[in-house]
Write a protein that holds these residues in place. Structure first.
Motif, PDB file in Angstrom:
ATOM      1  N   ASP A 177       0.868  -1.171   0.000  1.00 33.94           N
ATOM      2  CA  ASP A 177       0.000   0.000   0.000  1.00 33.94           C
ATOM      3  C   ASP A 177       0.910   1.228   0.000  1.00 33.94           C
ATOM      4  O   ASP A 177       1.610   1.498   0.970  1.00 33.94           O
ATOM      5  CB  ASP A 177      -0.875  -0.051   1.266  1.00 33.94           C
ATOM      6  N   LEU A 178       0.910   1.937  -1.133  1.00 34.50           N
ATOM      7  CA  LEU A 178       1.863   3.048  -1.291  1.00 34.50           C
ATOM      8  C   LEU A 178       1.503   4.235  -0.401  1.00 34.50           C
ATOM      9  O   LEU A 178       2.344   5.092  -0.140  1.00 34.50           O
ATOM     10  CB  LEU A 178       1.901   3.503  -2.754  1.00 34.50           C
ATOM     11  N   ILE A 179       0.269   4.308   0.046  1.00 35.97           N
ATOM     12  CA  ILE A 179      -0.131   5.435   0.887  1.00 35.97           C
ATOM     13  C   ILE A 179       0.136   5.122   2.354  1.00 35.97           C
ATOM     14  O   ILE A 179       0.708   5.932   3.073  1.00 35.97           O
ATOM     15  CB  ILE A 179      -1.593   5.812   0.598  1.00 35.97           C
ATOM     16  N   GLU A 180      -0.235   3.909   2.769  1.00 34.74           N
ATOM     17  CA  GLU A 180       0.046   3.485   4.152  1.00 34.74           C
ATOM     18  C   GLU A 180       1.519   3.116   4.336  1.00 34.74           C
ATOM     19  O   GLU A 180       1.988   2.957   5.469  1.00 34.74           O
ATOM     20  CB  GLU A 180      -0.829   2.281   4.524  1.00 34.74           C
ATOM     21  N   GLN A 181       2.214   2.912   3.276  1.00 31.96           N
ATOM     22  CA  GLN A 181       3.630   2.525   3.270  1.00 31.96           C
ATOM     23  C   GLN A 181       3.875   1.214   4.008  1.00 31.96           C
ATOM     24  O   GLN A 181       4.789   1.102   4.809  1.00 31.96           O
ATOM     25  CB  GLN A 181       4.495   3.637   3.867  1.00 31.96           C
ATOM     26  N   GLN A 182       3.027   0.262   3.730  1.00 29.35           N
ATOM     27  CA  GLN A 182       3.253  -1.063   4.302  1.00 29.35           C
ATOM     28  C   GLN A 182       2.752  -2.146   3.350  1.00 29.35           C
ATOM     29  O   GLN A 182       1.974  -1.867   2.433  1.00 29.35           O
ATOM     30  CB  GLN A 182       2.571  -1.186   5.659  1.00 29.35           C
ATOM     31  N   ALA A 183       3.238  -3.370   3.615  1.00 33.86           N
ATOM     32  CA  ALA A 183       2.821  -4.489   2.761  1.00 33.86           C
ATOM     33  C   ALA A 183       1.675  -5.236   3.426  1.00 33.86           C
ATOM     34  O   ALA A 183       1.626  -5.350   4.646  1.00 33.86           O
ATOM     35  CB  ALA A 183       3.992  -5.430   2.546  1.00 33.86           C
ATOM     36  N   ILE A 184       0.734  -5.684   2.595  1.00 39.72           N
ATOM     37  CA  ILE A 184      -0.370  -6.503   3.098  1.00 39.72           C
ATOM     38  C   ILE A 184      -0.184  -7.888   2.477  1.00 39.72           C
ATOM     39  O   ILE A 184      -0.229  -8.028   1.255  1.00 39.72           O
ATOM     40  CB  ILE A 184      -1.756  -5.946   2.643  1.00 39.72           C
ATOM     41  N   ILE A 185       0.041  -8.870   3.307  1.00 44.81           N
ATOM     42  CA  ILE A 185       0.224 -10.241   2.807  1.00 44.81           C
ATOM     43  C   ILE A 185      -0.948 -11.067   3.323  1.00 44.81           C
ATOM     44  O   ILE A 185      -1.190 -11.126   4.532  1.00 44.81           O
ATOM     45  CB  ILE A 185       1.538 -10.856   3.344  1.00 44.81           C
ATOM     46  N   PHE A 186      -1.658 -11.703   2.390  1.00 44.20           N
ATOM     47  CA  PHE A 186      -2.822 -12.491   2.814  1.00 44.20           C
ATOM     48  C   PHE A 186      -2.386 -13.801   3.427  1.00 44.20           C
ATOM     49  O   PHE A 186      -1.463 -14.449   2.939  1.00 44.20           O
ATOM     50  CB  PHE A 186      -3.763 -12.717   1.633  1.00 44.20           C
ATOM     51  N   THR A 187      -3.075 -14.177   4.504  1.00 41.60           N
ATOM     52  CA  THR A 187      -2.615 -15.365   5.218  1.00 41.60           C
ATOM     53  C   THR A 187      -3.642 -16.494   5.244  1.00 41.60           C
ATOM     54  O   THR A 187      -3.399 -17.537   5.817  1.00 41.60           O
ATOM     55  CB  THR A 187      -2.236 -14.992   6.664  1.00 41.60           C
ATOM     56  N   ASP A 189      -7.183 -18.481   2.969  1.00 39.32           N
ATOM     57  CA  ASP A 189      -7.821 -18.621   1.663  1.00 39.32           C
ATOM     58  C   ASP A 189      -9.007 -17.694   1.465  1.00 39.32           C
ATOM     59  O   ASP A 189      -9.366 -17.361   0.342  1.00 39.32           O
ATOM     60  CB  ASP A 189      -8.283 -20.068   1.459  1.00 39.32           C
ATOM     61  N   LEU A 190      -9.665 -17.305   2.533  1.00 37.94           N
ATOM     62  CA  LEU A 190     -10.852 -16.461   2.388  1.00 37.94           C
ATOM     63  C   LEU A 190     -10.506 -14.975   2.417  1.00 37.94           C
ATOM     64  O   LEU A 190     -11.380 -14.128   2.327  1.00 37.94           O
ATOM     65  CB  LEU A 190     -11.862 -16.766   3.493  1.00 37.94           C
ATOM     66  N   GLY A 191      -9.207 -14.676   2.579  1.00 35.03           N
ATOM     67  CA  GLY A 191      -8.796 -13.280   2.552  1.00 35.03           C
ATOM     68  C   GLY A 191      -9.273 -12.505   3.764  1.00 35.03           C
ATOM     69  O   GLY A 191      -9.290 -11.266   3.754  1.00 35.03           O
ATOM     70  N   THR A 192      -9.677 -13.199   4.802  1.00 34.53           N
ATOM     71  CA  THR A 192     -10.179 -12.469   5.975  1.00 34.53           C
ATOM     72  C   THR A 192      -9.053 -12.090   6.935  1.00 34.53           C
ATOM     73  O   THR A 192      -9.204 -11.197   7.752  1.00 34.53           O
ATOM     74  CB  THR A 192     -11.249 -13.288   6.729  1.00 34.53           C
ATOM     75  N   THR A 193      -7.910 -12.758   6.839  1.00 32.25           N
ATOM     76  CA  THR A 193      -6.783 -12.368   7.687  1.00 32.25           C
ATOM     77  C   THR A 193      -5.588 -12.003   6.809  1.00 32.25           C
ATOM     78  O   THR A 193      -5.408 -12.552   5.721  1.00 32.25           O
ATOM     79  CB  THR A 193      -6.351 -13.514   8.635  1.00 32.25           C
ATOM     80  N   SER A 194      -4.805 -11.044   7.300  1.00 34.68           N
ATOM     81  CA  SER A 194      -3.616 -10.649   6.548  1.00 34.68           C
ATOM     82  C   SER A 194      -2.576 -10.112   7.521  1.00 34.68           C
ATOM     83  O   SER A 194      -2.916  -9.679   8.622  1.00 34.68           O
ATOM     84  CB  SER A 194      -3.990  -9.579   5.528  1.00 34.68           C
ATOM     85  N   ASP A 195      -1.332 -10.172   7.098  1.00 38.86           N
ATOM     86  CA  ASP A 195      -0.251  -9.575   7.888  1.00 38.86           C
ATOM     87  C   ASP A 195       0.096  -8.224   7.304  1.00 38.86           C
ATOM     88  O   ASP A 195       0.188  -8.080   6.082  1.00 38.86           O
ATOM     89  CB  ASP A 195       1.008 -10.459   7.796  1.00 38.86           C
ATOM     90  N   ARG A 196       0.295  -7.253   8.174  1.00 36.56           N
ATOM     91  CA  ARG A 196       0.801  -5.956   7.712  1.00 36.56           C
ATOM     92  C   ARG A 196       2.280  -5.906   8.052  1.00 36.56           C
ATOM     93  O   ARG A 196       2.640  -6.016   9.221  1.00 36.56           O
ATOM     94  CB  ARG A 196       0.068  -4.821   8.410  1.00 36.56           C
ATOM     95  N   THR A 197       3.090  -5.784   7.050  1.00 40.87           N
ATOM     96  CA  THR A 197       4.535  -5.859   7.294  1.00 40.87           C
ATOM     97  C   THR A 197       5.277  -4.711   6.617  1.00 40.87           C
ATOM     98  O   THR A 197       4.675  -3.898   5.922  1.00 40.87           O
ATOM     99  CB  THR A 197       5.105  -7.178   6.720  1.00 40.87           C
ATOM    100  N   GLU A 198       6.566  -4.683   6.843  1.00 43.48           N
ATOM    101  CA  GLU A 198       7.450  -3.756   6.132  1.00 43.48           C
ATOM    102  C   GLU A 198       7.469  -4.141   4.656  1.00 43.48           C
ATOM    103  O   GLU A 198       7.081  -5.257   4.296  1.00 43.48           O
ATOM    104  CB  GLU A 198       8.877  -3.921   6.664  1.00 43.48           C
TER     105      GLU A 198
END
Ligand code: GDP
Length: 541
Positions: A177-187, A189-198
Motif C-alpha cells: 500500500d503506497l499510501i500506508e507505506q506497508q505491505a499486506i500479505i494475505f494469510t 484462503d478467504l482473505g479475511t486475515t492478513s499480515d501488515r509488514t514492512e
C-alpha cells in the motif's frame, strides 16, 4: 424524524467491466465481506444474487441493472449493477446516469478490452469518477503494469497505482500500500486475515520509485502541495488522501488497485478505496432540470428538506411484488403512501411501498431521502427516464439518452390465437426496456421487434415464453450494417459493405459515410464494441 444515515457516508457506485473480467465474482466478494451473503459461491449457485433472472443464471451474464445495498466501515454502499455485454449497452447507460462513482474491473491478463473502452467512454460522458481494480492477478500471464499502461494509452486517463502487487500468477501474495507505506500479505484462503509488514526485501527500490511517482503526481494536482513538494517538505498521509480524493472526483487522476477476487485478495482494500476516494452524493454537481411550467432551468439542492426530485432508472416486473420502479432520489424526502407527480408524463402517482433491495432480502422502508436509491411499488404510469417530483415544485430532470435499436426480427406466435396475447406481452416488455421496440410492419402486417443485439432479443423471446406463455416463431435477424475489423485505425479509409448476418461479440461497429466516388461507404470514425445507429450509414444515391 432524524436521518437514518448521513449523506456524506453514502456511496452510489457501479461495478463496471468487460464481460468475464470478474464483475460478478467481485460483487459476490463484496457481498460476502459486507456480510450480505454468508458463503462464497452463493451467487453462482443462484441462492442470493444480483443476477436473479433465470436467463442470466443460465447464460452466466448480467442483464438487469439491479441495485443492492451493503455497509462497509460505517458507510452505506448502494451497488448499481451494470452489465458487461455489448447488447446491453443501454443498461450501462442508465446505470451510469444515476451512479456517483464506479469501480472499473480489468482482467490482469487481457488488460483493457474493447468493451472496457466503450464503457469507459460512456462513463466519461456522464463524468463518473472512477477507481480501477486490476483483477485476476493470480492468472498465468497477469501483468499489472501492462494493464496500467493500457489504461493510460487506450483510455487516455491518468492512472495512479496506489498499490503495487507482491508476486504474480500463483505466487500473488498481496500488495504494498503506497499510501500506508506497508505491505499486506494475505494469510488465509478467504482473505479475511492478513499480515501488515514492512516492504518485502528485494522490493525496496520498486517501492521507492512508485511511492515517489505517486507523491509527485498527487502534489501536481494541488498548489499548496506543489510548493511543499518543490521545497522538499514532507507531505502527510492525510494531505495525500485529501488531494487524491479531490483529484479522483474531478477525474484528474484514477487510483489503481490490484487483486484477485476469485482468490479473495484485495477486495476489502478496494472497498476502503470506494469510501476514501469516490464521491458521496454531496460531492457531485447538484441535479439540474427544467421547470415544466416555465421552461426555465432549475437546480435542486441535495438535501432532505429541498423539494423532492428523483429519476426512475429501471422498471422491473417482479414475480412476487409486481411492478418495481428503481428510483435515484436527488433531493427531498418521500414517504410511503404519498402522492407524487410524474412531471415527465404529467400524471399523479401514489407510492404503495418503498423497498430497499439487499442481496438476500428486501426491506420495507417508510421513507427515502436525498442521495439514496430504492424501489417503489405502485407506480402505474411511470417509465424508465421519468422524473418524480413534488407537485408544488415541478422539475423534469435531465433524462437518460438511449441509443436506437440496430437489429430487427419478425415474430409470429406459433398458435394464431396467441396474436393478441403476444402483442400485449411485447408491449409490456417494451415498457421495461427503452431500447426494445415492437411494431407492426405496414406492408407485411408482421410484428417486428427491434433491439440492440441478438442476445437481447433472445432474452425477450425467452421471457415471452416463460412469463407470458407465448411461443413464437422468428425470422432471420436483420442487422443494420455491420463490419468486423479488429482495430479502429484500420477503419480509416476502409470501405464498408452493407452486411446482414450475425456479428460476434466484440465486433467493431463503425460510423461510415458515402465515399467521394459514390461507390461505397467510408469509415470516418470507429467505435469499438459500440453501437452505431442506422442513420450513420447511408447508402450512396
Ligand atoms: P463477469 O462476466 O465480469 O461478471 O465475470 P465473472 O465474475 O463471472 O468471472 C468470469 C470468470 O472469471 C469466472 O470463471 C470466474 O471464476 C473467473 N474469475 C473471476 N475473478 C477471477 C480471479 O481473480 N482470478 C481468476 N483466475 N479467475 C477469476
Amino acid at each position: 424524524m432524524p436521518r437514518e444515515f448521513p449523506l456524506e457516508k453514502t456511496r452510489n457506485i457501479g461495478i463496471i467491466a468487460h464481460i468475464d473480467a470478474g464483475k460478478t465474482t467481485t460483487t459476490e466478494r463484496i457481498l460476502f465481506y459486507t456480510k450480505k451473503i454468508h458463503r462464497i459461491g452463493e451467487v453462482h449457485e443462484g441462492a442470493a444474487t444480483m443476477d436473479w433472472m433465470p436467463q442470466e443464471q443460465e447464460r452466466g451474464i448480467t442483464i438487469t441493472s439491479a441495485a443492492t445495498t451493503c455497509f462497509w466501515q460505517d458507510h452505506r454502499i448502494n451497488i448499481i449493477d451494470t452489465p458487461g455485454h455489448v447488447d446491453f449497452t443501454a443498461e450501462v447507460e442508465r446505470s451510469l446516469r444515476v451512479l456517483d462513482g464506479g469501480v472499473v474491473v480489468f482482467d490482469a491478463v487481457a488488460g483493457v478490452e474493447p468493451q472496457s473502452e466503450t464503457v469507459w467512454k460512456q462513463a466519461d460522458k456522464y463524468n463518473v469518477p472512477r477507481i480501477c481494480f486490476v483483477n485476476k492477478m493470480d492468472r498465468i500471464g497477469a501483468d499489472f503494469w501492462r494493464t496500467v499502461e493500457m489504461i493510460k494509452e487506450r483510455l487516455g486517463a491518468i492512472p495512479l497505482p496506489i498499490q503495487i502487487p507482491i508476486g504474480r500468477e500463483s505466487n500473488f501474495k498481496g500488495f504494498i500500500d503506497l499510501i500506508e507505506q506497508q505491505a499486506i500479505i494475505f494469510t488465509d484462503d478467504l482473505g479475511t486475515t492478513s499480515d501488515r509488514t514492512e516492504v518485502p526485501t528485494g522490493m525496496e527500490a520498486e517501492y521507492e520509485q512508485h511511492r515517489e511517482a505517486l507523491i509527485e503526481r498527487i502534489a501536481e494536482t494541488d498548489e499548496v502541495l506543489t510548493l511543499k513538494y518543490l521545497e522538499g517538505e514532507e507531505i502527510s498521509k492525510e494531505e495525500i488522501i485529501t488531494a487524491l480524493r479531490k483529484a479522483t472526483i474531478s477525474g484528474a487522476l484514477v487510483p489503481v488497485l490490484c487483486g484477485s477476487s476469485l482468490k479473495n485478495k484485495g477486495v476489502q482494500a478496494m472497498l476502503d478505496a470506494v469510501i476514501t476516494y469516490l464521491p458521496s452524493p454531496l460531492d457531485i454537481d447538484p441535479p439540474t432540470g427544467i421547470d415544466p411550467d416555465t421552461d426555465q432551468e432549475v437546480v435542486r439542492e441535495v438535501n432532505d428538506s429541498a423539494p423532492f426530485s428523483a429519476l426512475v432508472f429501471k422498471i422491473v416486473s417482479d414475480p412476487f411484488v409486481g411492478r418495481l420502479s428503481y428510483l435515484r432520489v436527488y433531493s427531498g424526502t418521500l414517504s410511503k403512501g404519498a402522492s407524487i407527480e410524474n412531471s415527465t408524463k404529467g400524471k399523479t402517482e401514489r407510492i404503495g411501498r418503498l423497498l430497499r433491495m439487499h442481496a438476500n432480502h428486501r426491506e420495507d422502508i417508510d421513507e427515502i431521502r436525498a442521495g439514496d436509491i430504492c424501489t417503489a411499488v405502485g407506480l402505474r404510469n411511470t417509465f424508465t427516464g421519468d422524473t418524480l417530483c413534488d407537485a408544488q415544485n415541478p422539475i423534469i430532470l435531465e433524462s437518460i439518452v438511449f441509443p436506437r435499436p440496430v437489429i430487427d426480427i419478425a415474430v409470429e406466435p406459433k398458435t394464431r390465437a396467441d396474436q393478441d396475447k403476444m402483442a400485449i406481452a411485447l408491449n409490456k416488455l417494451a415498457e421495461e426496456d427503452p431500447t426494445f421496440q415492437t411494431r407492426t410492419d405496414p406492408e407485411s402486417g408482421q410484428t417486428v421487434i427491434s433491439g440492440m443485439g441478438e442476445l437481447q432479443l433472445e432474452v425477450i423471446l425467452d421471457r415471452l415464453f416463460r412469463e407470458f406463455k407465448v411461443e413464437a416463431n422468428v425470422g432471420r435477424p436483420q442487422v443494420a450494417y455491420r463490419e468486423t475489423i479488429s482495430k479502429p485505425a484500420q477503419a480509416q479509409g476502409k470501405h464498408v459493405r452493407q452486411t446482414g448476418g450475425h456479428g460476434q461479440y466484440g465486433d467493431v461497429w463503425v460510423k461510415a459515410e458515402p465515399n467521394e466516388r459514390g461507390k461505397g461507404f467510408e469509415f470516418v470514425n470507429a467505435i469499438v464494441g459500440g453501437i452505431v445507429p442506422k442513420e450513420y450509414i447511408k447508402p450512396v444515391e
